[in-house]
Structure formats: C-alpha cells, structure tokens
Design a protein around this motif. Structure first.
Motif, PDB file in Angstrom:
ATOM      1  N   TYR A  35       0.841  -1.183   0.000  1.00 29.21           N
ATOM      2  CA  TYR A  35       0.000   0.000   0.000  1.00 29.21           C
ATOM      3  C   TYR A  35       0.878   1.234   0.000  1.00 29.21           C
ATOM      4  O   TYR A  35       1.981   1.250   0.538  1.00 29.21           O
ATOM      5  N   GLN A  37       0.667   5.244   1.305  1.00 29.17           N
ATOM      6  CA  GLN A  37      -0.089   6.136   2.170  1.00 29.17           C
ATOM      7  C   GLN A  37       0.378   7.568   1.958  1.00 29.17           C
ATOM      8  O   GLN A  37       1.561   7.875   2.138  1.00 29.17           O
ATOM      9  N   GLY A  42      -5.653   8.089   3.079  1.00 29.83           N
ATOM     10  CA  GLY A  42      -5.779   6.702   3.471  1.00 29.83           C
ATOM     11  C   GLY A  42      -4.776   5.815   2.761  1.00 29.83           C
ATOM     12  O   GLY A  42      -3.709   6.258   2.345  1.00 29.83           O
ATOM     13  N   LEU A  43      -5.108   4.566   2.609  1.00 37.33           N
ATOM     14  CA  LEU A  43      -4.224   3.592   1.991  1.00 37.33           C
ATOM     15  C   LEU A  43      -4.702   3.262   0.589  1.00 37.33           C
ATOM     16  O   LEU A  43      -5.881   3.017   0.378  1.00 37.33           O
ATOM     17  N   LEU A  45      -3.974   0.630  -2.672  1.00 35.40           N
ATOM     18  CA  LEU A  45      -3.354  -0.657  -2.967  1.00 35.40           C
ATOM     19  C   LEU A  45      -2.533  -0.560  -4.242  1.00 35.40           C
ATOM     20  O   LEU A  45      -3.045  -0.158  -5.292  1.00 35.40           O
ATOM     21  N   LYS A  57      -2.171  -6.417 -10.136  1.00 38.99           N
ATOM     22  CA  LYS A  57      -2.133  -4.970  -9.944  1.00 38.99           C
ATOM     23  C   LYS A  57      -3.277  -4.533  -9.027  1.00 38.99           C
ATOM     24  O   LYS A  57      -4.382  -5.062  -9.082  1.00 38.99           O
ATOM     25  N   GLY A  58      -2.931  -3.539  -8.212  1.00 37.13           N
ATOM     26  CA  GLY A  58      -3.958  -2.904  -7.407  1.00 37.13           C
ATOM     27  C   GLY A  58      -4.479  -1.670  -8.116  1.00 37.13           C
ATOM     28  O   GLY A  58      -4.522  -1.603  -9.342  1.00 37.13           O
ATOM     29  N   ASP A  59      -4.826  -0.658  -7.325  1.00 38.30           N
ATOM     30  CA  ASP A  59      -5.454   0.535  -7.894  1.00 38.30           C
ATOM     31  C   ASP A  59      -4.464   1.524  -8.490  1.00 38.30           C
ATOM     32  O   ASP A  59      -4.817   2.347  -9.325  1.00 38.30           O
ATOM     33  N   PHE A  88       4.655   7.153   2.202  1.00 36.09           N
ATOM     34  CA  PHE A  88       4.911   6.117   3.199  1.00 36.09           C
ATOM     35  C   PHE A  88       4.372   4.813   2.618  1.00 36.09           C
ATOM     36  O   PHE A  88       3.205   4.749   2.213  1.00 36.09           O
ATOM     37  N   LEU A  90       3.544   0.787   2.916  1.00 37.93           N
ATOM     38  CA  LEU A  90       3.214  -0.232   3.912  1.00 37.93           C
ATOM     39  C   LEU A  90       3.026  -1.575   3.244  1.00 37.93           C
ATOM     40  O   LEU A  90       2.337  -1.692   2.228  1.00 37.93           O
ATOM     41  N   PHE A 106       0.316  -5.727   9.344  1.00 39.98           N
ATOM     42  CA  PHE A 106       1.153  -4.737   8.675  1.00 39.98           C
ATOM     43  C   PHE A 106       2.563  -4.670   9.241  1.00 39.98           C
ATOM     44  O   PHE A 106       2.778  -4.911  10.444  1.00 39.98           O
ATOM     45  N   GLY A 107       3.511  -4.306   8.363  1.00 39.63           N
ATOM     46  CA  GLY A 107       4.852  -3.949   8.804  1.00 39.63           C
ATOM     47  C   GLY A 107       4.869  -2.505   9.281  1.00 39.63           C
ATOM     48  O   GLY A 107       3.838  -1.820   9.291  1.00 39.63           O
ATOM     49  N   GLY A 109       6.497   0.009   7.900  1.00 38.48           N
ATOM     50  CA  GLY A 109       6.531   0.994   6.828  1.00 38.48           C
ATOM     51  C   GLY A 109       7.916   1.447   6.424  1.00 38.48           C
ATOM     52  O   GLY A 109       8.885   1.335   7.192  1.00 38.48           O
TER      53      GLY A 109
END
Lengths: 115, 111
Positions: A35, A37, A42-43, A45, A57-59, A88, A90, A106-107, A109
C-alpha cells in the motif's frame, strides 16, 4: 516473534533511479500486499499477491513492480516512471486473499523521499 | 464505486470518551475492522466486529454497527494521551478480494 519486517525505514531516491523496498514475513501467510499512504488519502493498494509466483495490480500500479519468488518475501520496486514517489509505503500479509474473516497484518513501513 | 468514509480529525480532552465514525457504501457479510496507526509506524489491528453483530466491547473499546445505515463507530472510554493516533476503519469489498480502508481519523488527546 512472528511478524512482518520492512526495510529500510527511510529511503531516498535520486532522479531517474529505481529503488527496491523489502518486505519479509514469517507468519506463513499466502497473501501479501503493498500500500501507499499519502496524508489525508488513506491507503491505496499498489500490488498484491495470492501465492508464490503470482501477483495482481492494485489501484495504483503504474510506476511500480513486484516479484514473489518466495512465500516469505514480496519486494516492491519503485521505478523512475513513478513521477511522484514520495510517500509512506506499507506492506501487509494475510492468510489468504479473499478470506475477509482473516485480518491483514502490517509492517512498520518505509518512508521514501526524493533527493 | 466502493468507498469507506471517515472524518479527518477529532480532538478530545483526556478522560473523556472519543467516538470515531465510519460509513461504507457496500460490503460483503463478514468482518469489519478498526486499525490504529501511531506516528511513523504501521497499522495495528485494534478490534473487529462480525457483520451479524450490533455491538462488541473489548475493555475500553466499544464497536457499534448499524448495518442498515452502513455505519460503524469506535468508542474509546476514558481516552488517554497514548490513544493519540490515526484510526482507520476497513471493510471488505463486496465483489473483489480487497479490503477497503477509510482515509483515517486523526485523534488528538489534550490534557
């Protein structure tokens, strides 16, 4: 302890340079995610992977690439084609994609900045 | 398209209750999540509620779900300075494999 490790914590990119962000998990999760940020957004993808040697693929995948050669590892490369990489980043994992009874973990970041 | 909405800021006095609200446009019948993000860190799973429940309580946290209005809230009782963070709600997408996150609510607790 089981968890997700992202490295480095801070990363600087020069003009025209590709950089790779590391994400490793020892939770034995099949699914992994990246993700981005940005403040107030927000997050979003970037890419996700359901299993080794597979990813979708995400967005906002343009300017990014990933690989999934091992279950534990899902590195993200920010290419020079990504014109606004400062953000940032994630990494997350879950037992399976599509099983929304299982949360994502989650890690901590990686913050990427332009030099 | 699918969307999860939250207000951006909330400011409360230490010791008061905080209520963070979230609305979502659509979701599969499953879990809805609240995550907490402290400065410079990743997201930590705080609590969750299954979609067939109206309320879930976990120590100082109470989650309320109004499925008819697609409204989710997180109440923090006796809010402490350590609760200052960004809180994200997340709802699974109805027709994809994805988890949709809200924009996050920044909670500031002042003495």
């Amino acid at each position: 302890d089981g968890g997700i490790t992202q490295s480095p914590k801070y990363l600087f990119r020069k003009e025209g340079q590709n950089v790779t962000l590391s994400c490793e998990q020892n939770l034995n999760h099949d699914a992994m995610y990246w993700y981005r940020q940005d403040p107030g957004q927000g997050l979003r993808l970037i890419y996700y992977s359901q299993i080794v040697n597979d990813f979708q693929k995400g967005d906002i995948a343009e300017g990014y690439s990933v690989s999934r050669e091992k279950k534990e590892s899902f590195p993200l490369t920010v290419t020079s084609a990504q014109k606004n990489p400062t953000a940032f980043y994630l990494c997350a994992s879950s037992i399976r994609v599509g099983d929304s009874n299982q949360p994502q973990h989650f890690g901590d970041g990686t913050r990427l900045s332009i030099l | 398209g699918e969307d999860v909405e939250q207000s951006l800021f909330l400011s409360v006095r230490e010791g008061d209750s905080s209520v963070i609200n979230c609305t979502y446009t659509d979701s599969s019948s499953t879990y809805l999540y609240w995550y907490k993000q402290e400065p410079g860190a990743g997201l930590q799973l705080l609590t969750y509620i299954f979609s067939n429940m109206d309320m879930k309580q976990d120590q100082r946290l109470t989650v309320l779900l109004n499925k008819k209005d697609k409204h989710l809230s997180l109440r923090i009782a006796d809010t402490q300075t350590g609760d200052s963070a960004i809180y994200f709600c997340a709802a699974p997408s109805y027709n994809t494999d994805k988890l949709i996150f809200g924009t996050g609510t920044r909670l500031q607790v002042f003495p």
